[in-house]
Each structure stands twice: as C-alpha cells, then as structure tokens.
Enzyme design. Structure first.
Site, short mmCIF file in Angstrom:
data_model
loop_
_atom_site.label_atom_id
_atom_site.label_comp_id
_atom_site.label_asym_id
_atom_site.label_seq_id
_atom_site.Cartn_x
_atom_site.Cartn_y
_atom_site.Cartn_z
N LYS A 169 -49.35 -29.45 -62.39
CA LYS A 169 -47.89 -29.55 -62.24
C LYS A 169 -47.27 -28.76 -63.39
CE LYS A 169 -44.40 -33.19 -61.46
NZ LYS A 169 -43.81 -32.74 -60.21
N1 PPE Z 1 -44.94 -31.72 -54.53
C1 PPE Z 1 -44.18 -31.18 -55.50
C2 PPE Z 1 -44.00 -29.72 -55.55
C3 PPE Z 1 -43.56 -32.02 -56.42
O1 PPE Z 1 -42.80 -31.49 -57.38
C4 PPE Z 1 -43.72 -33.42 -56.33
C5 PPE Z 1 -43.06 -34.34 -57.30
C6 PPE Z 1 -44.54 -33.94 -55.31
C7 PPE Z 1 -45.15 -33.04 -54.43
C8 PPE Z 1 -44.83 -35.40 -55.18
O2 PPE Z 1 -45.68 -35.86 -56.20
P1 PPE Z 1 -45.67 -37.35 -56.74
O3 PPE Z 1 -44.40 -37.51 -57.53
O4 PPE Z 1 -46.87 -37.47 -57.57
O5 PPE Z 1 -45.70 -38.22 -55.56
N2 PPE Z 1 -41.85 -33.86 -57.85
C9 PPE Z 1 -41.33 -34.45 -59.05
C10 PPE Z 1 -40.23 -33.64 -59.68
C11 PPE Z 1 -38.95 -33.50 -58.94
C12 PPE Z 1 -37.89 -32.79 -59.77
O6 PPE Z 1 -36.87 -32.35 -59.18
O7 PPE Z 1 -38.04 -32.68 -60.99
C13 PPE Z 1 -40.96 -35.90 -58.83
O8 PPE Z 1 -40.78 -36.34 -57.70
O9 PPE Z 1 -40.85 -36.61 -59.83
#
Ligand code: PPE
Length: 333
Positions: A169
C-alpha cells in the site's frame, strides 16, 4: 491529548512520530523530503469503533502487518516492530479523545537536514514513521451504505504487479487511484472501477469489489492487481461462516452490469453497495439482500455484538479490562 476542531474535522491533537507523541502543529516535513518528490511512502488506514465493551480497533494486527509488508517491499528499514506500532496506535486511540476514529500510519523516506541527499536513490534518506487519527465519517457519503453509489469503469488501467505491486500500500500507487477518482468525479460518479492490464475487473480507487450472482459471492483474485484488502478478507470469512459460497476469479467488465448485486469493501468505505455502473442499473438499483446480510454481520462483529468468524481476535480494545484480555488470549490460543 485532546481533540482539535479544524473546520468540520475532529482531529486528535497529537501525532505519534518515531516513538513519541508530538503536537499536530509540529508534525511537518521539509519540502525536499524524498517522499514528496518520488512518492516513497507506505501507509495504512484503520478504523476504531465504539464497540459494546469499549472503543476497539478493527483488525489492528493485520493492518500493521500489511504496513510492515509494504515497507519490506520498498526496502524500508523500519525501527519499530509490529507490537510497538500496534501499541502506539492503541495509545493514540485510548488517549486521543474520540470514541470512533480513523487511524493513518504512514512510513516514508524523509530528509536528513544535516546531511541532505537528493535524487531518486532512496537509500541515503531516513525512514520516518507517523500515526495520525481523526474522525472520518462515511467515505462515499452518508446515504451510501443504504442507498448505494453510482460508479463508472475507469479508462485508466490499474498498475500491473510488476510495475507497482498492489500488495504494497504505497503512496505512489495512489497517483493511479487519483486518476481514476478524478475521472469518476468529473463524470458525475462517486467512484471509478479500474480494470487490470489484462482487461479484467480489478478494484475501485480505494476499495475492493464484490459481485453477488445467484447467491454466490464473486471477487477478483489477488492476481488482478488488487490490494489484499482486510475488509475483503473479513467479508470472505463472514460469508463462509454464513454458508455463502465465495469464488475468487477473473471478472469481465460486462459482468458488473449483469450482477444481481455489487458492493465495495474497504476500511474507509466499509461495505458500500453499488447501484449503477456506467449508468446501467445493477440488479434492483438498491442495496441487495446478500449485501445487507453481510453488512449487518460485519457491523455486529465490529461493534462487538457478535464474535468474529472462528472466534478470531479482530477487535483490540484500547482500554482492555482483565476480562477482555482473557477473552482475547483464549481466542488467540
Ligand atoms: N483497494 C485500494 C486501492 C484501497 O486503497 C483500499 C483501502 C482497499 C482496496 C481496501 O482495503 P482495506 O481497507 O484493507 O479493506 N483504502 C484506504 C484508503 C482510502 C483513502 O481515501 O485514503 C481505506 O479504505 O482506508
């Protein structure tokens, strides 16, 4: 620690930096910081909820582990281990003055002002670790969790795994996300869905995606350049517990239009139904039955009203009573 009101935001007034809490106002970086020029940061997003037994952080260990994994991919030597970073997060929530909040740990290549080093080569720069927290409402709007959102398929392709690995990430990945998000907003949509470099469905700019077809849950595999989402993993575990079949497979764009139900998962977005894609109505054009069922169980687990699947220790209570400590220890055995 206290809460700062900044415009409409409630922000914890302290930020954890490299082992100590500092004031929000002091958490600044120099403009020549490596991360600003070259995107050299990795981060997490974690939510804490006001659960029945007190405020609890959702899947803290898994988030901190993913943060350390992201740092490992980019050869960032982090001075703090999983337990230390987790403890910092717990203290920030415990003393921060918010019952519910969003935590943002970020690790990046900084600047040694005594011995500056410029240029792409990241190695000479120090590694800085921060954790901030604030009250973040519903990511895709207040109505979204019930009414669903209107999304588009992006003209931008998700970055392939051998360019910018989605398992990490990294801040730089979010330049791709920003292209997707801006295009969506300017087109009048809440969010965009990217296809991967093979043309199969990947994920939203900040969410994983699920389809429901004939009662089955379908989601792209980790190979489709997706972040291994922790909410995704939670939904899969919950679905299995409920006896819902889960299939991880390549998904064509048109399958999005034809799904019975569609939803996003993410820490910020939680479980958000999608009611249309490219202005084509999905299913009944509102939150579907399976989506609702999964949402209900998800929030019951998050709020400590129901144990996590397989009694897994998904909640870290920030004010752990002896009773909870025992319960967590038993669950971990
Ligand atoms: N894909 C991406 C690209 C992504 O950024 C997130 C989280 C997810 C999938 C889902 O991952 P998880 O949170 O582990 O279920 N995105 C984070 C950041 C958003 C932002 O605008 O900053 C979040 O949801 O915290």
């Amino acid at each position: 620690m206290a809460v700062k009101d900044v415009n409409t935001m409630k922000i914890v007034s302290k930020i954890w930096r490299n082992g100590a809490f500092i004031d929000w106002d002091d958490a600044r970086v120099h403009v020549m910081t490596h991360a600003i020029h070259y995107g050299s940061s990795v981060f997490e997003g974690i939510r804490a909820y006001k659960a029945e037994g007190g405020t609890a952080i959702f899947r803290l260990t898994e988030h901190i582990q993913r943060l350390l994994n992201s740092a490992k991919v980019y050869r960032m030597d982090v001075k703090y281990n999983r337990a230390e970073l987790s403890q910092a997060a717990v203290e920030l929530v415990r003393d921060g003055g918010l019952d519910e909040c969003y935590l943002r740990p970020v690790i990046f290549r900084g600047l040694n002002e005594e011995k500056p080093a410029f240029g792409v080569n990241p190695f000479p720069n120090p590694i800085d670790c921060y954790i901030a927290a604030w009250d973040w409402g519903k990511y895709l709007g207040e109505e979204a969790l019930e009414a669903g959102v209107d999304v588009c398929v992006s003209s931008w392709t998700r970055t392939p795994a051998n360019s910018l690995p989605a398992v990490a990430k990294a801040g730089a990945n979010y330049m791709n996300s920003q292209l997707i998000k801006m295009e969506a907003i300017l087109g009048g949509f809440s969010e965009g869905i990217a296809l991967d470099d093979r043309g199969y469905v990947s994920e939203g700019s900040g969410e994983n995606i699920f389809l429901v077809n004939n009662g089955k849950l379908i989601t792209p595999p980790l190979g489709a350049s997706i972040l291994p989402g922790i909410t995704r993993d939670s939904v899969i575990a919950i679905a299995k517990e409920l006896g819902i079949e889960v299939v991880e497979t390549s998904i064509q764009r048109a399958a999005l239009y034809l799904a019975d139900e569609l939803f996003f998962t993410g820490t910020a977005a939680e479980i958000t139904p999608i009611r249309s894609v490219d202005r084509i109505t999905v299913g009944a054009g509102k939150r579907g039955e399976v989506t609702k069922q999964l949402q209900d169980v998800f929030f019951d687990v998050i709020y400590g009203r129901r144990p996590a699947p397989n009694n897994a220790a998904w909640l870290t209570y920030v004010n752990e009573s002896e009773e909870q400590k025992t319960a967590t220890a038993t669950a971990n055995e």
